[in-house]
Structures are given as structure tokens and as C-alpha cells.
Design an enzyme around this catalytic site. Structure first.
Site, mmCIF file in Angstrom:
data_model
loop_
_atom_site.group_PDB
_atom_site.id
_atom_site.type_symbol
_atom_site.label_atom_id
_atom_site.label_comp_id
_atom_site.label_asym_id
_atom_site.label_seq_id
_atom_site.Cartn_x
_atom_site.Cartn_y
_atom_site.Cartn_z
ATOM 1 N N HIS A 42 -8.696 -9.564 1.682
ATOM 2 C CA HIS A 42 -9.630 -9.943 0.604
ATOM 3 C C HIS A 42 -10.967 -10.358 1.225
ATOM 4 O O HIS A 42 -11.408 -11.506 1.101
ATOM 5 C CB HIS A 42 -8.980 -11.112 -0.149
ATOM 6 C CG HIS A 42 -9.673 -11.585 -1.391
ATOM 7 N ND1 HIS A 42 -11.006 -11.889 -1.452
ATOM 8 C CD2 HIS A 42 -9.172 -11.835 -2.624
ATOM 9 C CE1 HIS A 42 -11.305 -12.313 -2.673
ATOM 10 N NE2 HIS A 42 -10.204 -12.290 -3.403
ATOM 11 N N GLU A 55 -12.416 -5.351 -0.960
ATOM 12 C CA GLU A 55 -11.059 -5.658 -0.505
ATOM 13 C C GLU A 55 -10.234 -4.376 -0.402
ATOM 14 O O GLU A 55 -10.241 -3.570 -1.325
ATOM 15 C CB GLU A 55 -10.399 -6.612 -1.511
ATOM 16 C CG GLU A 55 -11.244 -7.829 -1.818
ATOM 17 C CD GLU A 55 -10.763 -8.590 -3.049
ATOM 18 O OE1 GLU A 55 -9.550 -8.591 -3.315
ATOM 19 O OE2 GLU A 55 -11.603 -9.165 -3.740
HETATM 20 C C1 BG6 Z 1 -10.367 -11.070 -6.521
HETATM 21 C C2 BG6 Z 1 -9.866 -10.930 -7.938
HETATM 22 O O1 BG6 Z 1 -9.594 -10.257 -5.696
HETATM 23 O O2 BG6 Z 1 -10.205 -12.435 -6.106
HETATM 24 C C3 BG6 Z 1 -10.625 -11.908 -8.843
HETATM 25 O O3 BG6 Z 1 -10.042 -9.588 -8.369
HETATM 26 C C4 BG6 Z 1 -10.504 -13.320 -8.306
HETATM 27 O O4 BG6 Z 1 -10.128 -11.805 -10.163
HETATM 28 C C5 BG6 Z 1 -10.966 -13.349 -6.858
HETATM 29 O O5 BG6 Z 1 -11.291 -14.190 -9.098
HETATM 30 C C6 BG6 Z 1 -10.881 -14.725 -6.193
HETATM 31 O O6 BG6 Z 1 -9.597 -15.219 -6.264
HETATM 32 P P1 BG6 Z 1 -9.243 -16.670 -5.747
HETATM 33 O O7 BG6 Z 1 -7.807 -16.878 -6.118
HETATM 34 O O8 BG6 Z 1 -9.476 -16.667 -4.262
HETATM 35 O O9 BG6 Z 1 -10.201 -17.616 -6.434
#
Ligand code: BG6
Length: 300
Positions: free
Chosen positions: A170, A273
Site C-alpha cells: 500500500h 498500490e
Molecule cells: C486504500 C483504500 O487502499 O487505503 C481506502 O482504498 C483507504 O479506501 C486507504 O481509505 C487508507 O486506509 P487506512 O486503513 O490506512 O486508513
């Protein structure tokens, strides 16, 4: 948790790799070789920074990121595993799985003949992880830190039945200004638009940003490129073992609610990602494995 002295004795490498700790007891690997510099939190196997020598950082880390046991860090390369997004049936389980917030252990390190540094980590299975994922699927992350960054997430199924895994690297990339960058490599693909009610749309041309963006691109297998005229560079994202890509920027309102993105942090980051997300989950047969691999490099 293994103490820093033991880690330095077992895995430290002169002119490459050493370990430190902070007041919260978080342990970090610090990598500095002639090709690049990087920091990794051992918890979550979370790469926090990476800058090839002579470059501004390629990976973005929020100035308001929090570093504490059991908490996820805003920025870097969080690992989503063994599911991506919300758990398919258990609403109380954490979004993006638990891998990013639990202890991992260092299992190997090496210096390559090209001058890069390798470090490998394995998630520590516990009662808490078993309660959410009762499968025998050890997972490892192998990082190679040089003038390119390679990350490989390996899931092995040592159980007697097939398992279905969703995962993602991510990654938060550092950019000059979200309003001036483009993401290339997704033209013509269908995507699930997750802003508002989930809608299937088709990408035309490059991805540009003018509001909250949260998309799962389907059948995305080619390289993506972040073209950044402000920093006069293009970041190339190569991948294997992934047939979907997520492009995300929360924009101002959501960023303000998140509380760990920093002042105007949303302008300085974009997540591209490499995922196995939505229908692109992976079925791993008993004895089988899945490898999610990425390579990030900078072109000028
Ligand atoms: C992304 C998602 O991968 O991660 C989003 O598609 C999400 O919907 C974002 O808001 C951040 O996620 P987190 O759990 O790290 O706040």
C-alpha cells in the site's frame, strides 16, 4: 521481542544495516549503503523511507505519523494482508488485515555484490493473529534496498485446505503536488470507484487528481508510472503476482479527519498500490505459495 544488541549481532552489516529502538520500544532497521538510505519498522515489516543516494525521498512518510505498538503508521509501505479493505464477513476485524500492526521478526540480511542491502522479515503468529486467521500460512517480506527498491511478499500455504488471500503493498509515494502529477499505465482499464456508492467506470488517459480519489483498477498488470514534472522525475512501478492496482488520495476533508496525515500532507502523497483486491483475490492450494513482487525505480 528480540533486543537491539542481539539484532545488531545477528543481522547488522557494517556500512549497510543497523538496528535502533525508541522510547515506545519500537525497533527499526536503518539501512545506509552507497546506493540508498532506508528505514524500516520491524513491527508490520513496514518500510518507512527510501531515498536513492542524491534523490529526494521516493517514499512518503507523514510528518504526523504515529509510531506505537499495535498502531499502523501513515506513510511508507504498509502491508495489507491477509485481506484487503474490509474483512469480507467480520466487521470487527481491522481494515486491510492485521499484518501492518503486529510484531514481525528479522530472519535474514545480506549485502549484494552490487552494493544493495537485503533484509527479510517474517510475521510472528500469535493467539491474537490466529483468532482472525486460523490458517497455517507463514508470510515473509523480502526487501532489497539499492537505487531501486524491491519488495516481495511471500505467502505459503502449509495447511491441508486451500486459502483465499487478499494483499497489497500500500505504498505512499512522495510527490511535488498532487494537483500536478499524473499516473500512467491504467488507460482503458475498468475501475471500481469507491468514492460514494461503488461504481464501475472506465479510465480514459492518465489519472489526474482534483478531488478525493479511491479506485481499484481491474486487470492492471502493466507498469504504472507517476509522472511528476515538479520534481522532474518519473517513478516506475513494476509488479508481479498482482492483477489489480489501487490509486488513492484522501483529499483535504478526509485527510483532516484522519488526524495523522499532517498539514496539507495530502498534497505531497499519492498511493499507487500493487494489490490483490476486490475479485482479484488469490487462492493458494495446500503446499502452494503466492508471491507479490514490486520494483520501484526513478527515471529522470
Ligand atoms: C486504500 C483504500 O487502499 O487505503 C481506502 O482504498 C483507504 O479506501 C486507504 O481509505 C487508507 O486506509 P487506512 O486503513 O490506512 O486508513
Amino acid at each position: 521481542m528480540t533486543d537491539v544488541t542481539t539484532l545488531n549481532n545477528r543481522f547488522g552489516i557494517q556500512d549497510h544495516l543497523s538496528f535502533t529502538t525508541d522510547a515506545n520500544g519500537m525497533v527499526y532497521a536503518q539501512i545506509k549503503n552507497r546506493l540508498a538510505e532506508a528505514h524500516i519498522a520491524v513491527q508490520g515489516a513496514h518500510l518507512l523511507t527510501w531515498a536513492p543516494t542524491g534523490q529526494v525521498p521516493v517514499i512518503w512518510l507523514s510528518e504526523a505519523a504515529k509510531f506505537a505498538p499495535g498502531k499502523s503508521v501513515r506513510g511508507g509501505v504498509p502491508i495489507c494482508w491477509p485481506w484487503f479493505g474490509p474483512h469480507p464477513s467480520q466487521t470487527s476485524f481491522p481494515a486491510h488485515g492485521y499484518a501492518r500492526t503486529v510484531p514481525w521478526e528479522v530472519i535474514a540480511s545480506a549485502a549484494t555484490k552490487e552494493g544493495a542491502t537485503r533484509i527479510s522479515l517474517r510475521l510472528i503468529v500469535s493467539e491474537a493473529t490466529r483468532a482472525q486467521w486460523p490458517h497455517a500460512t507463514p508470510v515473509e517480506l523480502h526487501l532489497t534496498i539499492g537505487n531501486a527498491l524491491e519488495c516481495e511478499l511471500i505467502t505459503r500455504n502449509q495447511g491441508q485446505t486451500a486459502v483465499t488471500v487478499g494483499d497489497a503493498l500500500h505504498t505512499y509515494f512522495a510527490i511535488s503536488d498532487i494537483r500536478n502529477v499524473e499516473v500512467l499505465g491504467l488507460d482503458g482499464l475498468e475501475y471500481l470507484d469507491k468514492v460514494g456508492p461503488s461504481t464501475l467506470r472506465k479510465q480514459q488517459g492518465a489519472v489526474r487528481f482534483a478531488s478525493e480519489t479511491d479506485r481499484i483498477y481491474l486487470e492492471s498488470v502493466d507498469d504504472c508510472i507517476i509522472a511528476d514534472p515538479g520534481l522532474k522525475r518519473r517513478i516506475r512501478i513494476q509488479k508481479r503476482g498482482s492483477r489489480s492496482s489501487v490509486v488513492w488520495n484522501p483529499w483535504i476533508e478526509k485527510a483532516n479527519k484522519m488526524g495523522d496525515l499532517g498539514d496539507a500532507g495530502y498534497l505531497k502523497m499519492v498511493c499507487v498500490e500493487s494489490t490483490n483486491a476486490a475479485a482479484d483475490v488469490v487462492n493458494i492450494a495446500p503446499g502452494g505459495e503466492h508471491r507479490l513482487w514490486v520494483r520501484y525505480s526513478v527515471e529522470q
